[in-house]
Design a protein around this motif. Structure first.
Motif, PDB file in Angstrom:
ATOM      1  N   LEU A 191       0.820  -1.201   0.000  1.00 18.50           N
ATOM      2  CA  LEU A 191       0.000   0.000   0.000  1.00 18.50           C
ATOM      3  C   LEU A 191       0.857   1.254   0.000  1.00 18.50           C
ATOM      4  O   LEU A 191       1.983   1.274   0.484  1.00 18.50           O
ATOM      5  N   GLY A 192       0.271   2.328  -0.529  1.00 19.56           N
ATOM      6  CA  GLY A 192       0.987   3.586  -0.619  1.00 19.56           C
ATOM      7  C   GLY A 192       1.376   3.875  -2.046  1.00 19.56           C
ATOM      8  O   GLY A 192       1.380   3.002  -2.898  1.00 19.56           O
ATOM      9  N   SER A 193       1.704   5.107  -2.321  1.00 22.25           N
ATOM     10  CA  SER A 193       2.006   5.519  -3.689  1.00 22.25           C
ATOM     11  C   SER A 193       3.503   5.497  -3.931  1.00 22.25           C
ATOM     12  O   SER A 193       4.304   5.728  -3.028  1.00 22.25           O
ATOM     13  N   ARG A 231     -13.855   2.552  -9.064  1.00 16.40           N
ATOM     14  CA  ARG A 231     -13.426   3.051  -7.763  1.00 16.40           C
ATOM     15  C   ARG A 231     -14.032   2.149  -6.681  1.00 16.40           C
ATOM     16  O   ARG A 231     -15.158   1.673  -6.829  1.00 16.40           O
ATOM     17  N   GLU A 250     -11.160   3.219  -0.761  1.00 15.08           N
ATOM     18  CA  GLU A 250      -9.902   3.433  -1.466  1.00 15.08           C
ATOM     19  C   GLU A 250      -9.455   4.878  -1.319  1.00 15.08           C
ATOM     20  O   GLU A 250     -10.277   5.803  -1.358  1.00 15.08           O
ATOM     21  N   GLU A 251      -8.158   5.069  -1.177  1.00 17.67           N
ATOM     22  CA  GLU A 251      -7.616   6.418  -1.101  1.00 17.67           C
ATOM     23  C   GLU A 251      -7.826   7.122  -2.439  1.00 17.67           C
ATOM     24  O   GLU A 251      -7.651   6.521  -3.503  1.00 17.67           O
ATOM     25  N   PRO A 252      -8.230   8.403  -2.427  1.00 21.82           N
ATOM     26  CA  PRO A 252      -8.446   9.116  -3.695  1.00 21.82           C
ATOM     27  C   PRO A 252      -7.147   9.253  -4.476  1.00 21.82           C
ATOM     28  O   PRO A 252      -6.057   9.315  -3.914  1.00 21.82           O
ATOM     29  N   SER A 253      -7.290   9.283  -5.812  1.00 26.75           N
ATOM     30  CA  SER A 253      -6.143   9.435  -6.704  1.00 26.75           C
ATOM     31  C   SER A 253      -6.446  10.530  -7.702  1.00 26.75           C
ATOM     32  O   SER A 253      -7.600  10.787  -8.025  1.00 26.75           O
ATOM     33  N   SER A 279     -11.272  -5.976   0.189  1.00 28.88           N
ATOM     34  CA  SER A 279     -10.601  -4.678   0.264  1.00 28.88           C
ATOM     35  C   SER A 279     -10.429  -4.137  -1.146  1.00 28.88           C
ATOM     36  O   SER A 279     -10.528  -4.886  -2.134  1.00 28.88           O
ATOM     37  N   ALA A 313      -2.706   2.152  -6.256  1.00 34.83           N
ATOM     38  CA  ALA A 313      -2.736   3.587  -6.561  1.00 34.83           C
ATOM     39  C   ALA A 313      -1.909   3.922  -7.799  1.00 34.83           C
ATOM     40  O   ALA A 313      -2.212   4.869  -8.524  1.00 34.83           O
TER      41      ALA A 313
END
Length: 602
Positions: A180-182, A333, A337-340, A414, A468
């Motif tokens: 996870l993470g960008s 989407r 979920e984290e926005p992108s 998830s 992401a």
């Protein structure tokens, strides 16, 4: 068992037949060496299960190949497809016939149509899973070994063989919390390392031959072109369609900035009628249709025409830009979920030939199998309107199978696992049919091909990228932009320009800059304004950038709602329900499912 192989590239070694090439470590194996390797593995008897031995052997090979292992005296036959299913193999459920042509199997066993898979083909233009539109005729799936075995060497009471399928290569993108993470810019390196391995293999296959690319206005072929130029390779690009189409104008610019030879092949409605309904077109479509996907057409006229004119070399390696990254473009989407800041459709890779491709409205859904199933039904089963509760139940089950494989539905809980399931569905059910279909265009012309962006090294690298940075193919597009910027030295905004972001004014300026010099070779001396129709009008007759609606009778085009595109009409034609060239197409309507019939004629 009857083995009917039609392509001349098959090589036999004992009881093993192989097409293609693969790498074992750093060593490039041609078809005879691959065949010998399968034969040795089975004869050694070191693995208790022959199915596992064949699967282990296939898993150690990285490239594009298919194999039929049918050793003398054995009561089992094994069919092998690579991870992209680049070379098709078909068989019947009784294990009587194996062929590289689905229609040959169908004719041998006189298989009837299957109403479920036929309807799926009608609505999507492909069949997901191992089935075809013919009941009892199957296709080997990507990364799969199929065992056709006689019970105790004698078969069952009617002589039929049992069928066992074993996946040796899966695709399940990063769904681990650790991913996870960008990514930062420095994190391009794992993907670039995968690309470097893929390009080294491409160069080993190409040798001293030039590499020919169908260059689009997207990032896939641009990535290949720029990276190969950086390596000092001779690259030849070609583009097709209508002068002024954004795909054409961006490709023209990219080729000019990279300093590579660029060939353009113009399309028109008049030419499409001749291409599609002529003898060569009918023969190609009949040969290319295996019962599981609509034959690929977009670049077929360009490849044939440029070769006949001597504008493309026959002795070259042709590398279309199909890529494992494409399914990430169509992700929904997910709740949680984290926005992108990257939207689907912004970095699409061409040729962008349909107005649907520009749809940037991305729904938000729950990260569950049920929500994914409904999303796929609404987005992909949409060539025709339909209301069929029985088929909907069957289609849901088929979609679930493609989403999960052998996994438990509870594991999809998830955004990361839901995205992985969706991309697996595309890999196994959708992308393999398109990749497979496009390669038949090159084979029809007698050309050799390779798929660098489906190389297992690049697949593994992309599979490790977090959600992401997969969404919208972001990291793939960033890599393409970075290499093109590095090689061509253009401003960053031009390095990131695609057919979907090219402004109308820029299209006009491109024509002013380029068409005077090419007026008589590219546009047949026509000084009228070139194709500048906005994407919103592409469905209107005469306004498509490929002009392929010229293959359809004008009366039919006037009767069919604009929402029914060329793919929809072609699925009806392939099933024998519609003649695109004759004005007498209406009497076939009573054969259509009711809602489809209503959609054909207003």
């Amino acid at each position: 068992m009857q083995v009917a192989l039609h392509h001349e590239g098959w090589v036999r070694f004992g009881g093993v037949a192989v097409r293609g090439r693969a790498f074992e470590g750093d060593s490039l194996l041609e078809a005879p060496a691959i065949a010998a390797r399968f034969a040795r593995v089975l004869e050694s008897g070191t693995v208790p299960s022959s199915l596992e031995a064949v699967a282990d052997c296939a898993a150690g090979l990285e490239g594009f190949f298919a194999a039929i292992v049918d050793l003398d005296g054995a009561d089992r036959t094994y069919l092998v497809a690579d991870g992209a299913r680049s070379i098709p193999l078909y068989y019947d459920g009784g294990g009587e016939v194996v062929s590289d042509r689905g229609r040959a199997v169908r004719e041998s066993v006189d298989a009837p149509r299957d109403p479920i898979t036929e309807r799926e083909f009608l609505l999507t233009r492909y069949v997901t899973g191992p089935e075809t539109i013919w009941r009892g005729v199957f296709a080997v799936q990507p990364g799969e070994v199929v065992e056709l075995a006689s019970d105790d060497g004698a078969g069952d009471r009617d002589g039929r063989r049992s069928v066992t399928r074993r996946s040796y290569r899966e695709y399940w993108p990063a769904a681990n919390e650790a991913h996870l993470g960008s990514c930062t810019d420095d994190d391009l390196s794992p993907l670039e390392a995968g690309l470097e391995t893929a390009l080294e293999r491409l160069e080993a296959v190409a040798g001293d031959r030039p590499v020919v690319l169908p260059l689009s206005g997207g990032f896939d072929s641009r990535l290949l072109a720029a990276a190969l130029v950086e390596r000092g390779r001779e690259v030849i690009a070609f583009t097709f369609g209508r002068s002024g189409h954004p795909d054409v104008e961006v490709s023209r610019e990219v080729a000019a900035e990279l300093g590579i030879r660029w060939e353009f092949y113009p399309y028109s409605r008049e030419r499409w009628r001749e291409w599609y309904h002529g003898e060569a077109g009918r023969r190609y479509r009949g040969w290319a249709f295996g019962g599981d996907a609509l034959p690929f057409l977009a670049e077929w006229p360009a490849v044939r025409g440029l070769l006949e004119a001597g504008r493309l070399p026959e002795d070259a390696l042709y590398c279309p830009g199909h890529t494992v990254a494409t399914p990430s473009e169509r992700l929904p989407r997910f709740v949680g979920e984290e926005p992108s800041d990257t939207e689907v459709g912004e970095v699409g890779c061409g040729p962008a030939v349909d107005a649907d491709d520009a749809d940037s409205t991305v729904p938000q859904i729950e990260p569950t199998v049920e929500a994914l199933t409904e999303y796929i039904l609404e987005r992909h089963y949409a060539l025709w309107e339909w209301e069929d509760a029985g088929f909907r139940r069957a289609a849901r089950e088929r979609i679930r199978r493609g989403l999960l494989g052998d996994r438990d539905a509870n594991k999809i809980s998830s955004p990361e696992t839901a995205a992985a399931a969706y991309e697996r569905w595309e890999w196994r059910g959708r992308m393999s049919t398109f990749t497979n279909g496009d390669l038949r265009v090159y084979e029809d012309a007698g050309l050799e091909w390779w798929l660098p962006l489906w190389d297992p090294a690049y697949v593994r690298a992309w599979e490790s990228i977090p959600l992401a940075d997969r969404r919208g193919k972001r990291l793939h597009a960033d890599l393409a932009t970075a290499i093109y910027w590095r090689v061509a030295g253009v401003p960053h905004d031009r390095a990131a320009l695609t057919d979907r972001t090219l402004e109308p004014a820029d299209r006009f300026l491109s024509l002013v800059r380029h068409t005077p010099a090419h007026q008589f070779t590219e546009r047949d001396g026509d000084w009228e304004p070139a194709f500048l129709a906005p994407r919103s009008n592409w469905r209107k007759p005469g306004s498509h950038p490929l002009a392929w609606d010229g293959a359809v009778d004008d009366a039919l085009l006037e009767a069919v709602p604009a929402s029914r595109n060329f793919y929809a009409l072609r699925t009806l034609s392939e099933l024998g329900w519609l003649d695109l060239a004759e004005p007498s197409w209406l009497p076939q309507g009573e054969k259509l499912p009711s809602r489809v019939a209503e959609s054909v004629v207003e």
